[in-house]
Write a protein that holds these residues in place. Structure first.
Motif, PDB file in Angstrom:
ATOM      1  N   THR A   1       0.958  -1.269   0.336  1.00  6.84           N
ATOM      2  CA  THR A   1      -0.282  -0.324  -0.247  1.00  6.84           C
ATOM      3  C   THR A   1       1.220   0.930   0.191  1.00  6.84           C
ATOM      4  O   THR A   1       1.738   1.052   1.026  1.00  6.84           O
ATOM      5  CB  THR A   1      -0.939   0.306   1.209  1.00  6.84           C
ATOM      6  OG1 THR A   1      -2.069  -1.496   1.225  1.00  6.84           O
ATOM      7  CG2 THR A   1      -2.094   1.036   1.486  1.00  6.84           C
TER       8      THR A   1
ATOM      9  N   ASP B   1     -13.742   0.944  -2.803  1.00  5.64           N
ATOM     10  CA  ASP B   1     -14.165   0.200  -1.561  1.00  5.64           C
ATOM     11  C   ASP B   1     -14.940  -1.451  -1.562  1.00  5.64           C
ATOM     12  O   ASP B   1     -14.437  -1.757  -0.480  1.00  5.64           O
ATOM     13  CB  ASP B   1     -14.651   0.867  -0.660  1.00  5.64           C
ATOM     14  CG  ASP B   1     -15.542   1.868  -0.723  1.00  5.64           C
ATOM     15  OD1 ASP B   1     -16.491   1.296  -1.553  1.00  5.64           O
ATOM     16  OD2 ASP B   1     -16.119   2.252   0.154  1.00  5.64           O
TER      17      ASP B   1
ATOM     18  N   ALA C   1     -11.712  -3.583  -0.546  1.00  4.96           N
ATOM     19  CA  ALA C   1     -11.410  -3.488   0.637  1.00  4.96           C
ATOM     20  C   ALA C   1     -11.936  -3.799   1.427  1.00  4.96           C
ATOM     21  O   ALA C   1     -11.895  -4.670   2.500  1.00  4.96           O
ATOM     22  CB  ALA C   1     -10.572  -2.164   0.831  1.00  4.96           C
TER      23      ALA C   1
ATOM     24  N   ALA D   1      -8.626  -7.691   2.878  1.00 11.71           N
ATOM     25  CA  ALA D   1      -7.003  -6.915   2.725  1.00 11.71           C
ATOM     26  C   ALA D   1      -5.911  -7.181   1.671  1.00 11.71           C
ATOM     27  O   ALA D   1      -5.345  -8.691   2.222  1.00 11.71           O
ATOM     28  CB  ALA D   1      -5.791  -7.073   4.304  1.00 11.71           C
TER      29      ALA D   1
END
Length: 362
Positions: A261, A299, A302, A313
């Motif tokens: 990330t 999202d 995620a 994740a």
């Protein structure tokens, strides 16, 4: 949506029970009446085929039932009309059910075609190569018949470099699609007019505010609309990626077969709730190495959950993402396959993915 039925199985299903029951009925004693069992033929065909084939099986069954009843000496009895009436009643119901099913399939096919056309209009397919970048995209809607929703992405080759946007509209359904289309239209125009990403972000904020103000005339909750967005720029003269985040998840970097990330981003509020001042948007710069792949996502990735409620994740999965020279299309296939395994094939939200590879020009 075309019917999956094949005529071969339908024909066998209609003829075999009629022939089999008729043969047995002609062998057993006349005191055993098997004509009523011939209703099995149209029932089987209705499960496999169309109303036309079901009607044909019903007619064949009715003829065979009359022959069996006559052979059993029921021509002048009350049993034969009862057999015929029962077979006719069930057959009419089956044919009507098949017709209704065919209408639903046709309407579903039309809706799917409209959805696909809408996707191509709102989410225009991105080219596989833009300047010296290789690009791949993927979109998975949470609803089975949907093809597009509140997730969005777009790219523009501008005098300032290649620019991309990925975003997620609050809400679902037609309202989300309306907001997504408005933002995409604004980006495609403004991306060519502003030299810096913070200026572009401020311009998009103005566009979203205008859109929300217009929507407020018909939607009392329009003031609650907003869009998370990530603006990305690859200038043609430097091996860097610049980003401005408006409440959107940070990009992921595939380098040396591992996904990490990109930390350190300070996102502004989502569009619709952000500032009109370009100084309120922080631009981040990341150096690009040859064959690096940057993964932009919404999202829905995620926040995808497994059966026990655990979030997905990607950067922490501990998986080596091997693909030849970081091929972006191969990366997206692997990510989606892994996501399906994690969720058991059930998505609660739309997922949009854009993979961009910093490939050499040659």
């Amino acid at each position: 949506m075309s019917s999956p039925v094949r005529h071969g199985p339908a024909t066998a299903a209609s003829v075999a029970p009629v022939v089999g029951i008729s043969v047995i009925a002609l062998v057993v004693p006349t005191s055993v009446h098997l004509g009523s069992l011939l209703i099995a033929a149209p029932i089987l065909v209705a499960a496999l085929s169309t109303a036309r084939w079901t009607g044909g099986a019903a007619a064949l069954s009715l003829l065979a039932a009359m022959i069996c009843d006559i052979r059993d000496g029921l021509l002048h009895s009350a049993v034969m009309p009862v057999h015929a009436a029962a077979l006719l009643a069930v057959s009419v119901f089956l044919v009507a059910t098949c017709r209704a099913r065919e209408r639903v399939r046709k309407e579903a096919g039309q809706l799917r075609a409209i959805s696909e056309a809408t996707q191509h209009v709102v989410l225009r397919p991105l080219p596989r190569r833009i300047a010296n970048l290789r690009v791949a995209t993927a979109y998975r809607a949470a609803e089975s018949l949907a093809r597009v929703g509140g997730d969005l992405y777009a790219a523009a080759r501008t005098p300032y470099g290649t620019r991309l946007i990925i975003g997620d509209v609050k809400g679902k359904g037609l309202r989300a699609l309306d907001d997504a289309a408005a933002l995409l239209g604004a980006f495609r125009e403004a991306a060519h007019q502003h030299a810096a990403l913070p200026d572009l972000a401020a311009a998009l904020e103005r566009s979203v505010r205008r859109h929300v103000a217009e929507a407020s005339h018909t939607d009392a909750d329009a003031a609650e609309r907003f869009v998370t967005a990530l603006l990305v720029e690859f200038p043609g003269d430097r091996a860097v990626m610049r980003t401005v985040s408006c409440g959107h998840p940070p990009p992921l970097l595939l380098r040396d077969h591992r996904i990490t990330t990109l930390s350190g981003l300070a996102p502004a509020p989502p569009l619709g709730l952000a500032s009109l001042d370009p100084a309120a948007y922080r631009q981040n710069t990341v150096a690009c190495a040859p064959y690096d792949v940057f993964l932009l996502y919404t999202d829905g990735l995620a926040e995808a959950r497994d059966a026990s409620g655990g979030f997905y994740a990607l950067a922490d999965r501990g998986t080596h993402w091997h693909s030849e020279q970081g091929d972006p299309e191969a990366l997206l296939r692997r990510v989606l396959d892994d996501l399906v395994r994690h969720t058991g094939g059930r998505l609660d939200d739309d997922v949009a993915l854009v993979a961009v590879q910093c490939a050499p020009t040659a």
